[in-house]
Design a protein around this motif. Structure first.
Motif, PDB file in Angstrom:
ATOM      1  N   ALA A 168       0.831  -1.207   0.000  1.00 27.93           N
ATOM      2  CA  ALA A 168       0.000   0.000   0.000  1.00 27.93           C
ATOM      3  C   ALA A 168       0.863   1.254   0.000  1.00 27.93           C
ATOM      4  O   ALA A 168       0.565   2.242  -0.691  1.00 27.93           O
ATOM      5  CB  ALA A 168      -0.928  -0.009   1.213  1.00 27.93           C
ATOM      6  N   SER A 169       1.957   1.238   0.761  1.00 28.86           N
ATOM      7  CA  SER A 169       2.846   2.391   0.826  1.00 28.86           C
ATOM      8  C   SER A 169       3.557   2.626  -0.505  1.00 28.86           C
ATOM      9  O   SER A 169       3.708   3.765  -0.955  1.00 28.86           O
ATOM     10  CB  SER A 169       3.872   2.217   1.950  1.00 28.86           C
ATOM     11  N   ASN A 212       1.253   4.110  -2.902  1.00 25.46           N
ATOM     12  CA  ASN A 212       1.057   5.502  -2.522  1.00 25.46           C
ATOM     13  C   ASN A 212       2.178   6.393  -3.032  1.00 25.46           C
ATOM     14  O   ASN A 212       2.000   7.597  -3.198  1.00 25.46           O
ATOM     15  CB  ASN A 212       0.968   5.611  -0.992  1.00 25.46           C
ATOM     16  N   ASN A 238      -4.728  12.429  -6.727  1.00 26.73           N
ATOM     17  CA  ASN A 238      -3.973  11.510  -5.882  1.00 26.73           C
ATOM     18  C   ASN A 238      -4.686  11.236  -4.561  1.00 26.73           C
ATOM     19  O   ASN A 238      -4.625  10.131  -4.027  1.00 26.73           O
ATOM     20  CB  ASN A 238      -2.576  12.079  -5.611  1.00 26.73           C
ATOM     21  N   THR A 243      -5.789   7.565  -3.044  1.00 27.22           N
ATOM     22  CA  THR A 243      -5.445   7.089  -1.702  1.00 27.22           C
ATOM     23  C   THR A 243      -6.696   6.806  -0.884  1.00 27.22           C
ATOM     24  O   THR A 243      -6.760   5.814  -0.157  1.00 27.22           O
ATOM     25  CB  THR A 243      -4.575   8.125  -0.970  1.00 27.22           C
ATOM     26  N   ILE A 285      -6.747   2.889  -1.176  1.00 24.85           N
ATOM     27  CA  ILE A 285      -6.039   2.488   0.037  1.00 24.85           C
ATOM     28  C   ILE A 285      -6.985   2.373   1.221  1.00 24.85           C
ATOM     29  O   ILE A 285      -6.756   1.601   2.141  1.00 24.85           O
ATOM     30  CB  ILE A 285      -4.906   3.487   0.350  1.00 24.85           C
ATOM     31  N   GLN A 337       4.403   4.941   7.620  1.00 21.17           N
ATOM     32  CA  GLN A 337       4.498   6.206   6.910  1.00 21.17           C
ATOM     33  C   GLN A 337       5.226   7.267   7.731  1.00 21.17           C
ATOM     34  O   GLN A 337       6.036   8.033   7.192  1.00 21.17           O
ATOM     35  CB  GLN A 337       3.088   6.719   6.564  1.00 21.17           C
ATOM     36  N   THR A 369      -1.389  11.761   0.981  1.00 20.20           N
ATOM     37  CA  THR A 369      -1.129  10.768   2.027  1.00 20.20           C
ATOM     38  C   THR A 369      -1.364  11.360   3.403  1.00 20.20           C
ATOM     39  O   THR A 369      -1.934  10.713   4.294  1.00 20.20           O
ATOM     40  CB  THR A 369       0.310  10.244   1.916  1.00 20.20           C
ATOM     41  N   LEU A 393      -5.010  11.417   4.064  1.00 23.08           N
ATOM     42  CA  LEU A 393      -5.522  10.091   4.406  1.00 23.08           C
ATOM     43  C   LEU A 393      -5.208   9.744   5.854  1.00 23.08           C
ATOM     44  O   LEU A 393      -6.075   9.220   6.572  1.00 23.08           O
ATOM     45  CB  LEU A 393      -4.924   9.041   3.465  1.00 23.08           C
TER      46      LEU A 393
END
Length: 873
Positions: free
Chosen positions: A496-497, A500, A530, A534, A538, A587, A635, A638
């Motif tokens: 997932a990262s 991203n 983007n 996400t 995600i 993250q 990100t 999120l």
């Protein structure tokens, strides 16, 4: 059935791929800290050694900005960076950087406050009601525990036997749900309070920041959908003059410059090939070697220093003089590079010729074509840039309706001249709209398509899939819990990262082809795209939908029961708490130090360094890396939403604590990069703040839906219904924000514009000028801040200073080959004839000493090299 499910093992499915285990959080913490600390220590070691990378922006910035230099000690740079004020951020990095960092700073304060209440108040409540019971989380988070399936089956039977309409809102054993309801209201109000306060400050700073400057960008508006009868500069000027809002200073009517732009692009390609050919020629060893040559000297011709130079040289002579004298003394001792070109019918014939002569002649021919093309008259487009004599007149034009016909003569703020995407200015309105809708549709389809590889990868990395295809390895993982944690939760989190990080490049590419007229609009569009990826992929893929085929099941059940999505969201959010906790942990603690380390820039530098041949290539290598908000802000948004969603649930204090760590590390990481390491290619005047606020409102809506579904799952229907008024109030706040606040993030209020001779009020941000005593000191502090704001405004507008709204292809000096280390003197206008608009300030060249490219061959043509490499004052 889920497309990834095993009919013999119903526990194997898309969302089960990320089902957490007992030690997942501990293992992920160790991994994240190991990654983060190693990257941070490496950064502290390399920072003073690689200043060309880690202090690239500081080295290129104006020293008058007053940005402090960071010590070269291991940790000494941290306190200095910490004490840099918001005013210094404004004055050195501009409004966009200030807004970006303001979001992180607001999040730090918000989640710090929420963490305190979640730990001090909700913590004891959860301990009293839940810690002595075998909670739902325990058996859900242990899919390999003994008796897991029996326990799950027993609970499902109990739910079937119970009365579906029974309301347990007033059950004493579920009293903690009322505290969750209270904190749902409290955390929502706290979020809106912090957002409203920060919005007021951002608007105040933005209005003062933009109101105290007076550049051509601030005095220009964009006029689109111009009817054919008004498509002349004189007609447009007369039209605006009759509106009696101010005096028109100049009008730039966009025309169809496609032919000229194509010639300029072709010339750029030929110029690069000619420079590369010269670098190859100078790097060749002379054919007649002498004993006086040194061994291994030279640098592949970069800067013109060819290998095999004489050992004894004149130290007083300039670099270019030595190279020129060497080439003149030995004109025929180097091997001339050759190239093959194709010609004739369908270019079926070819011939080999001297490469330097060929590209030089081709460049000369293109120069002649461009000079002639600049004198042509082109078909006008329906877009113009109108520059007024004052900012107030421009703002009145922007904020007013000009024409009574729908869709005609629409006014909008103009981007900075260097931000304009000129090839889109002469595209038809239909073409721009078609490209916009095509990209939007493609992004929507792509968001659904992403579900397939993401769910597939998550399923491939799950224990279920391993048990099916590698049963021996699966049995081994069951016996080794740490290894199973790495496979079952660590790898999906990593996938997932990585998505991203990688996907934003694709969406940024799509934004550039959407037909927008400015780089600032493209940057804001990339942020929205983007974030959509996400949030939708995600977040939703692991919650509501789980996999592609689950979408239809969810939609079908939602039509039967409107509360189904809330139920599903609450159940999956509860199941996946450890996964999202690990995601935030990786993250923040694991990847932010790697952002400081700039591994991507290092890798890109190494790749480009291996391919660099010409002095221009090497000059571009030392330019600061570009900071794109669309790669980093989604990100963070999120993570903000995830912290809100889990804030009032059990274990919310852990998520809030990790969120606090994420935004704290992110604030200092991005603060360092924006001030010292990286440059910002766009100027969006802080427009990202309205995007941030709308996404925060969306996060609150998801938070409230989750809590309502959670209460309903506990059969506390009265508590669930009481979330409704909060949901309505949040939607009303978002609508009110759009009506009252959003215009102030797009325009400049007329009262904020500082007229000549007026002092104007300025915003004191967080007491950064504090300590002023008495009226005189206060006045001095205000004047100092006004100067800071003025100086800060020139950071974003410095590259546009002195420019006009004119296509660079019409006026830009024609750069000639850059052969040696020093850029040769620019080509004077008299050398190429008078160019239209050459006095527009698009680049004020200045003479520099340096070598002049030269060299002759036995061929009949000669090589004459001047240079118009642009050097800005």
């Amino acid at each position: 059935m889920n497309m990834f499910e095993d009919p013999d093992n119903p526990d194997c499915g898309g969302d089960n791929a990320v089902r957490p285990g007992k030690k997942d959080t501990q293992v992920q913490l160790v991994i994240s800290l190991a990654l983060g600390l190693s990257a941070f220590i490496a950064f502290c070691i390399l920072r003073p050694r690689w200043k060309s990378l880690y202090a690239a922006r500081k080295r290129h910035a104006n020293p008058l900005l007053g940005l402090p230099s960071l010590p070269d000690t291991f940790f000494g740079w941290i306190p200095v960076l910490y004490h840099i004020t918001e005013q210094q951020v404004l004055s050195s990095a501009g409004l966009d950087a200030y807004v970006f960092l303001a979001f992180f700073k607001m999040s730090m304060r918000l989640f710090g406050t929420m963490f305190f209440f979640a730990a001090v108040v909700l913590g004891p409540i959860n301990h009293h009601f839940l810690d002595n019971a075998k909670s739902t989380e325990i058996f859900l988070f242990r899919p390999f525990a003994t008796g897991y399936k029996d326990e799950l089956a027993r609970r499902l039977v109990d739910l079937e036997k119970s009365d579906r309409n029974q309301d347990d809102s007033f059950n004493r054993n579920l009293g903690y749900l009322w505290s969750y309801l209270v904190f749902t209201y409290f955390f929502t109000g706290l979020t809106l309070f912090f957002m409203r306060r920060e919005t007021a400050k951002v608007i105040r700073v933005r209005q003062d920041y933009l109101g105290t400057q007076s550049t051509i960008t601030d005095r220009t508006f964009r006029l689109s959908s111009i009817p054919e009868e008004l498509r002349t500069e004189a007609a447009i000027k007369d039209l605006v003059q009759k509106l009696e809002i101010g005096k028109v200073e100049s009008v730039t009517l966009c025309c169809n410059w496609a032919e000229l732009d194509k010639l300029m692009e072709e010339r750029k390609t030929v110029l690069a090939k000619l420079e590369e050919t010269w670098s190859v020629y100078l790097a060749h060893t002379p054919l007649a070697a002498t004993e006086s040559r040194t061994n291994g000297s030279g640098d592949n011709g970069i800067g013109g220093r060819a290998s095999g130079a004489p050992e004894v040289v004149d130290e007083e002579a300039g670099e270019g003089d030595r190279l020129l004298s060497q080439d003149e003394a030995q004109p025929s001792e180097r091997r001339r590079p050759r190239t093959r070109f194709w010609y004739g019918f369908l270019r079926l014939q070819s011939r080999e010729t001297d490469a330097i002569d060929y590209y030089t002649e081709k460049l000369r021919q293109l120069d002649d074509k461009i000079t002639a093309a600049r004198k042509k008259t082109y078909e006008p487009a329906d877009l113009a840039f109108v520059t007024m004599d004052s900012i107030a007149a421009c703002q009145m034009a922007i904020q007013a309706l000009v024409d009574p016909h729908p869709g005609r003569l629409q006014t909008k703020p103009a981007p900075a001249p260097s931000d304009v995407v000129w090839k889109n200015t002469y595209a038809t309105r239909f073409s721009r709209r078609a490209r916009s809708w095509t990209v939007t549709t493609f992004v929507a389809i792509l968001s659904v398509v992403w579900l397939v590889p993401v769910a597939f990868l998550a399923s491939v990395l799950s224990i279920c899939t391993i048990n099916k295809f590698l049963p021996a390895f699966g049995d081994w993982l069951k016996e080794h819990e740490i290894a199973r944690t790495l496979v079952q939760t660590g790898l999906p989190t990593l996938v997932a990262s990585l998505l991203n990080v990688a996907v934003p490049y694709l969406y940024d590419y799509l934004s550039w082809h959407q037909g927008m007229l400015s780089q600032g609009d493209i940057a804001l569009s990339a942020i929205s795209k983007n974030f959509f990826f996400t949030f939708f992929n995600i977040f939703l893929i692991f919650t509501i939908f789980g996999a592609v085929t689950s979408i239809f099941d969810v939609l079908r059940n939602s039509l039967k029961d409107t509360t189904y999505i809330a139920y599903t969201l609450a159940r999956k959010i509860e199941e996946l708490s450890v996964f999202y906790t690990n995601f935030i942990m990786l993250q923040g603690l694991g990847l932010f130090p790697f952002r400081l380390l700039e591994l991507g820039s290092i890798a890109q530098y190494l790749i480009l360094r291996m391919g660099a041949k010409t002095p221009r290539d090497f000059a571009e290598l030392v330019q600061p890396p570009k900071f794109y908000y669309g790669f980093y802000l989604p990100t963070a948004l999120l993570v903000f939403i995830l912290c809100l969603v889990y804030s009032a649930l059990r274990g919310g204090s852990l998520v809030l604590g990790l969120g606090l760590a994420y935004f704290s590390l992110g604030y200092f990481t991005y603060k360092y990069q924006l001030l010292y390491a990286m440059d910002q290619p766009q100027h969006a005047t802080g427009g990202a703040w309205r995007i941030i606020c709308y996404r925060i409102v969306l996060g609150l809506v998801v938070f409230q839906l989750t809590m309502s579904g959670y209460f309903a799952l506990k059969k506390a229907f009265t508590v669930a219904l009481l979330v409704g008024p909060l949901f309505v109030a949040t939607l009303w706040y978002g609508w009110d924000f759009r009506r009252r606040v959003e215009p102030l993030t797009r325009f400049i209020a007329l009262r904020s514009i500082e007229r000549p001779g007026e002092g104007g009020e300025t915003a004191i941000v967080d007491g950064d000028l504090g300590g002023a005593g008495g009226d005189a000191d206060a006045a001095g502090a205000a004047e100092q801040q006004r100067e800071v704001l003025r100086r800060g405004s020139t950071v974003d507008e410095d590259r546009e200073k002195g420019l006009r709204f004119v296509n660079p292809s019409l006026v830009a000096p024609l750069e000639q080959p850059w052969i040696y280390e020093e850029a040769p003197p620019p080509l004077l206008i008299s050398d190429t004839g008078s160019l239209p608009g050459s006095d527009s300030g698009l680049g004020t060249p200045r003479r520099r000493t340096g070598g002049v490219g030269g060299g002759s061959s036995n061929s009949s043509s000669s090589v004459s090299l001047g240079d118009t490499h642009i050097w800005r004052e």
